[in-house]
Design a protein around this motif. Structure first.
Motif, PDB file in Angstrom:
ATOM      1  N   MET A  60       0.967  -1.286   0.064  1.00  0.00           N
ATOM      2  CA  MET A  60      -0.054  -0.013   0.032  1.00  0.00           C
ATOM      3  C   MET A  60       0.796   1.336   0.084  1.00  0.00           C
ATOM      4  SD  MET A  60      -2.972   0.942   2.555  1.00  0.00           S
ATOM      5  CE  MET A  60      -1.767   0.964   4.206  1.00  0.00           C
ATOM      6  N   GLN A  61       0.557   2.187  -1.077  1.00  0.00           N
ATOM      7  CA  GLN A  61       1.470   3.297  -0.920  1.00  0.00           C
ATOM      8  C   GLN A  61       1.017   4.302   0.270  1.00  0.00           C
ATOM      9  OE1 GLN A  61       1.379   5.198  -4.777  1.00  0.00           O
ATOM     10  NE2 GLN A  61       2.337   6.990  -4.080  1.00  0.00           N
ATOM     11  N   ALA A  62       2.278   4.858   0.839  1.00  0.00           N
ATOM     12  CA  ALA A  62       1.931   5.769   1.905  1.00  0.00           C
ATOM     13  C   ALA A  62       1.589   6.967   1.403  1.00  0.00           C
ATOM     14  CB  ALA A  62       3.328   5.527   2.710  1.00  0.00           C
ATOM     15  N   TYR A  63       0.837   7.764   1.996  1.00  0.00           N
ATOM     16  CA  TYR A  63       0.348   9.271   1.748  1.00  0.00           C
ATOM     17  C   TYR A  63       0.545   9.777   3.019  1.00  0.00           C
ATOM     18  CZ  TYR A  63      -1.268   7.865  -2.764  1.00  0.00           C
ATOM     19  OH  TYR A  63      -1.494   7.344  -4.038  1.00  0.00           O
ATOM     20  N   SER A  64       1.177  11.207   3.046  1.00  0.00           N
ATOM     21  CA  SER A  64       1.151  11.941   4.394  1.00  0.00           C
ATOM     22  C   SER A  64      -0.131  12.499   4.341  1.00  0.00           C
ATOM     23  CB  SER A  64       2.064  12.828   4.283  1.00  0.00           C
ATOM     24  OG  SER A  64       1.937  13.907   3.248  1.00  0.00           O
ATOM     25  N   ASN A  65      -0.694  12.987   5.654  1.00  0.00           N
ATOM     26  CA  ASN A  65      -2.046  13.684   5.700  1.00  0.00           C
ATOM     27  C   ASN A  65      -1.921  15.040   4.720  1.00  0.00           C
ATOM     28  OD1 ASN A  65      -2.469  12.041   7.528  1.00  0.00           O
ATOM     29  ND2 ASN A  65      -3.030  13.414   8.980  1.00  0.00           N
ATOM     30  N   ARG A  66      -1.071  15.520   4.517  1.00  0.00           N
ATOM     31  CA  ARG A  66      -0.844  16.905   3.829  1.00  0.00           C
ATOM     32  C   ARG A  66      -1.047  16.594   2.423  1.00  0.00           C
ATOM     33  NH1 ARG A  66       4.176  21.152   3.069  1.00  0.00           N
ATOM     34  NH2 ARG A  66       3.136  22.556   1.469  1.00  0.00           N
ATOM     35  N   SER A  67      -0.485  15.428   1.718  1.00  0.00           N
ATOM     36  CA  SER A  67      -0.707  15.078   0.377  1.00  0.00           C
ATOM     37  C   SER A  67      -1.989  14.529   0.069  1.00  0.00           C
ATOM     38  CB  SER A  67       0.134  13.977   0.128  1.00  0.00           C
ATOM     39  OG  SER A  67      -0.006  12.873   0.585  1.00  0.00           O
ATOM     40  N   LEU A  68      -2.842  14.035   1.222  1.00  0.00           N
ATOM     41  CA  LEU A  68      -4.192  13.551   1.008  1.00  0.00           C
ATOM     42  C   LEU A  68      -5.121  14.743   1.040  1.00  0.00           C
ATOM     43  CD1 LEU A  68      -4.208  10.325   3.411  1.00  0.00           C
ATOM     44  CD2 LEU A  68      -4.514  10.338   1.015  1.00  0.00           C
ATOM     45  N   PHE A  69      -4.797  15.904   1.874  1.00  0.00           N
ATOM     46  CA  PHE A  69      -5.768  16.916   1.739  1.00  0.00           C
ATOM     47  C   PHE A  69      -5.441  17.396   0.333  1.00  0.00           C
ATOM     48  CE2 PHE A  69      -6.006  16.370   6.221  1.00  0.00           C
ATOM     49  CZ  PHE A  69      -6.386  17.387   6.835  1.00  0.00           C
ATOM     50  N   GLU A  70      -4.185  17.508  -0.060  1.00  0.00           N
ATOM     51  CA  GLU A  70      -4.101  18.147  -1.460  1.00  0.00           C
ATOM     52  C   GLU A  70      -4.940  17.435  -2.455  1.00  0.00           C
ATOM     53  OE1 GLU A  70       0.099  18.309  -1.858  1.00  0.00           O
ATOM     54  OE2 GLU A  70       0.169  20.265  -0.630  1.00  0.00           O
ATOM     55  N   ILE A  71      -4.722  16.016  -2.426  1.00  0.00           N
ATOM     56  CA  ILE A  71      -5.473  15.215  -3.249  1.00  0.00           C
ATOM     57  C   ILE A  71      -6.952  15.409  -3.328  1.00  0.00           C
ATOM     58  CG2 ILE A  71      -6.063  12.634  -3.896  1.00  0.00           C
ATOM     59  CD1 ILE A  71      -3.324  11.797  -3.148  1.00  0.00           C
ATOM     60  N   ALA A  72      -7.412  15.571  -2.253  1.00  0.00           N
ATOM     61  CA  ALA A  72      -8.999  15.617  -1.925  1.00  0.00           C
ATOM     62  C   ALA A  72      -9.237  16.881  -2.716  1.00  0.00           C
ATOM     63  CB  ALA A  72      -9.360  15.838  -0.568  1.00  0.00           C
ATOM     64  N   ARG A  73      -8.463  18.103  -2.477  1.00  0.00           N
ATOM     65  CA  ARG A  73      -8.955  19.599  -2.917  1.00  0.00           C
ATOM     66  C   ARG A  73      -8.524  19.234  -4.521  1.00  0.00           C
ATOM     67  NH1 ARG A  73     -11.808  23.457  -1.694  1.00  0.00           N
ATOM     68  NH2 ARG A  73     -11.161  25.311  -2.940  1.00  0.00           N
ATOM     69  N   GLU A  74      -7.672  18.572  -4.943  1.00  0.00           N
ATOM     70  CA  GLU A  74      -7.772  18.530  -6.393  1.00  0.00           C
ATOM     71  C   GLU A  74      -8.701  17.808  -7.151  1.00  0.00           C
ATOM     72  OE1 GLU A  74      -4.340  16.586  -9.719  1.00  0.00           O
ATOM     73  OE2 GLU A  74      -3.817  16.725  -7.382  1.00  0.00           O
ATOM     74  N   ASN A  75      -9.217  16.886  -6.324  1.00  0.00           N
ATOM     75  CA  ASN A  75     -10.292  15.902  -7.061  1.00  0.00           C
ATOM     76  C   ASN A  75     -11.579  17.065  -6.851  1.00  0.00           C
ATOM     77  OD1 ASN A  75     -10.292  12.854  -7.685  1.00  0.00           O
ATOM     78  ND2 ASN A  75      -8.435  13.423  -6.050  1.00  0.00           N
ATOM     79  N   TYR A  76     -11.674  17.697  -5.878  1.00  0.00           N
ATOM     80  CA  TYR A  76     -12.917  18.658  -5.677  1.00  0.00           C
ATOM     81  C   TYR A  76     -12.922  19.759  -6.922  1.00  0.00           C
ATOM     82  CZ  TYR A  76     -15.567  22.601  -3.813  1.00  0.00           C
ATOM     83  OH  TYR A  76     -16.724  23.431  -3.730  1.00  0.00           O
ATOM     84  N   LYS A  77     -11.609  20.114  -7.412  1.00  0.00           N
ATOM     85  CA  LYS A  77     -11.665  21.058  -8.362  1.00  0.00           C
ATOM     86  C   LYS A  77     -12.088  20.376  -9.674  1.00  0.00           C
ATOM     87  CE  LYS A  77      -7.445  23.669  -6.420  1.00  0.00           C
ATOM     88  NZ  LYS A  77      -6.378  23.911  -6.894  1.00  0.00           N
ATOM     89  N   THR A  78     -11.926  18.994  -9.792  1.00  0.00           N
ATOM     90  CA  THR A  78     -12.478  17.967 -11.111  1.00  0.00           C
ATOM     91  C   THR A  78     -14.037  18.341 -11.016  1.00  0.00           C
ATOM     92  OG1 THR A  78     -10.454  16.830 -10.975  1.00  0.00           O
ATOM     93  CG2 THR A  78     -12.767  15.895 -12.044  1.00  0.00           C
TER      94      THR A  78
END
Length: 544
Positions: free
Chosen positions: A1-19
């Motif tokens: 399982m790939q490890a994501y930091s909380n900060r990167s998960l916050f950014e990923i969620a925001r990026e998806n929200y922009k989609t």
């Protein structure tokens, strides 16, 4: 399982929200939001915020995620905090109830995306769904851990929403651990957009080795083959969906109407709670009336618990909201009736919360047939609120043969039944006389079972009311003047006090004091602000 930091998960969620926002922009620009906008009176972006936040709240409750990081993630993902959430507080039951009702309704944004897909041959609905799942997964993987409830939550969400999507999602979508691992180990997780088969090979290094410990030995090559197969799969029309949805425009409008109440309720829930608090504070800060405050607060608590039971389909006793106020004139009956009307509105019992005041003269006519008309007209004005009938006993204390008071009562009782879901009557008068009034008609006794007694104000309370009136008028009454008024009140006999009229009498006294002060100040050549504000002994002598 790939490890994501909380900060990167916050950014990923925001990026998806922009989609998701980009999809909403397309719906707006291409006219798909025009009809919903007319009905909902909301922007497509507000509806998106509410929907995404509702899904994340639902997941937080479903998976028991109440940590600070989870709430911060939820708040940082969307643009607006429509549910009034706070990182330091748990999710309130009222918010959970709102979310449950909202998600029980058809998802308007997914339906509009599906309509666009049918008309333009796009895959907007599928991408919208996948992007929402990415945001949920990002929340599930906070703190480098995979929440064990996330797959079940995604499956249940898919089961509720896939019927609104007529693209390949209605084929055999397998939402299991393989589906989740495939997403979090690919660019799909970061962008919300499907990778093309030829792009997948470039991610083999990232994917490779991550599935070695997964049951069934699901490998990186298996993941790549799944991606290629999905990308080459043709879009298939769903016959069952086409039979259910013949005219998408009509269905869209229907869904928008079904969502109107839920979205409006979400946005006004906090305002209603604040208004309810303000009204109870207004009631509780009234001078005196301790017994009245206790009775009204108990009634409000009873109504709140009743609604809680109704939410869980528990049995509730029949309850009448009509009331009888007894007491002498000037004891605050009309003021409390107005507050009760507004409280009933905020509690959802009345649609308007207005107060219509009347008495015998407003209900009874002098000719046959006219009384019923007068009663009907005034009741129609009060529908959605409270009809306050002062000195209601006067409708029955006339012994002449041609009196139409009983006709007024009979008409009123019938209209109370006809409009029982959005109409409340409060009758007021002296205690003994009101007891006789209720006995005059059997229909009244069964409808008025809540009695609140308004006791006379004490001398201390009347002085407090006088000071309050002065304060509201930017006046200050000196101690010598207060002492004089207090002594005059103490000297009153019981009969004199009844004639005085409680708060109404003290209001008359204050008006006379203001007049007396004005007669004194008019002789000043250039009075100061302090002099204009001060009420002295000379101003109160002989006014009471």
């Amino acid at each position: 399982m790939q490890a994501y930091s909380n900060r990167s998960l916050f950014e990923i969620a925001r990026e998806n929200y922009k989609t998701l926002k980009k999809h909403c922009e397309d719906l707006l620009e291409e006219g798909y939001w025009e009809k919903p906008s007319e009905i909902l009176k909301q922007s497509v972006f507000d509806v998106l915020d509410i929907y995404v936040q509702a899904i994340l709240v639902s997941y937080a409750v479903f998976s028991k995620h109440y940590m600070r990081e989870d709430i911060e993630f939820l708040l940082s993902t969307v643009d607006s905090n429509h549910f009034g959430l706070h990182p330091e507080k748990c999710i309130e039951d009222t918010v959970v109830a709102q979310v449950e009702r909202m998600l029980a309704s058809p998802p308007i944004l997914l339906q509009l995306c599906d309509l666009r897909d049918k008309e333009k041959g796009t895959r907007c609905a599928e991408t919208f769904f996948e992007t929402l799942i990415n945001i949920v997964l990002a929340m599930a993987y906070l703190n480098s851990s995979k929440d064990r409830y996330v797959i079940q939550f995604i499956q249940e969400y898919y089961n509720k929403s896939h019927i609104f999507i007529s693209t390949r999602m209605n084929c055999d979508y397998i939402l299991d651990e393989k589906y989740v691992f495939r997403k979090i180990c690919s660019e799909m997780f970061k962008t919300g957009v499907h990778m093309k088969a030829e792009q997948a090979i470039h991610h083999e290094a990232i994917v490779g080795g991550l599935y070695k410990n997964v049951e069934n030995q699901f490998t990186a090559r298996d993941a790549l083959e799944l991606i290629k197969a999905e990308e080459s799969e043709s879009i298939r029309e769903n016959d069952i969906e086409n039979q259910e949805v013949i005219n998408q425009d009509v269905v869209c409008e229907q869904v928008v109407k079904e969502n109107t109440y839920e979205i409006n309720e979400t946005q006004t829930q906090q305002e209603q709670q604040e208004r309810l608090t303000q009204l109870l504070e207004e009631l509780n800060t009234l001078i005196g009336l301790d017994g009245v405050k206790e009775e009204v607060n108990s009634l409000i608590n009873l109504i709140k618990v009743r609604k809680m039971r109704e939410k869980f389909n528990m049995p509730v006793m029949d309850m009448s909201y009509h009331m009888v106020f007894t007491g002498n004139p000037g004891t605050g009956k009309t003021t409390v009736a107005r507050i009760v009307a507004e409280l009933y509105k905020e509690l959802g019992l009345l649609s308007k919360g207005n107060l219509v005041e009347t008495d015998r003269a407003g209900l009874v006519a002098g000719y046959v047939g006219q009384t019923a008309i007068k009663v009907t007209e005034i009741v129609e004005k009060a529908i959605g609120g409270v009809l306050f009938i002062d000195e209601a006993y006067s409708l029955t204390n006339n012994t002449s043969g041609n009196d139409f008071g009983n006709e007024a009562i009979d008409t009123l009782v019938k209209l109370m039944e006809d409009h029982r879901d959005d109409f409340v009557v409060i009758v007021a008068g002296y205690k003994k006389e009101m007891e006789g009034f209720l006995k005059a008609n059997t229909g009244l006794v069964s409808r008025f079972n809540k009695f609140i007694e308004f006791k006379d104000y004490t001398e201390e309370e009347l002085i407090d009311i006088l000071k309050m009136m002065a304060n509201k008028s930017a006046m200050k009454i000196d101690e010598e003047a207060i002492s004089y008024v207090t002594k005059q009140l103490d000297k009153m006999t019981k009969a004199a006090k009844n004639r005085f009229g409680n708060a109404r009498g003290i209001r008359n006294v204050f008006e006379k004091i203001i007049t007396s002060q004005a007669n004194r100040l008019v002789n000043y050549e250039d009075p100061t602000i302090d002099q204009l504000q001060q009420i002295i002994y000379d101003d109160v002598v002989d006014v009471i």
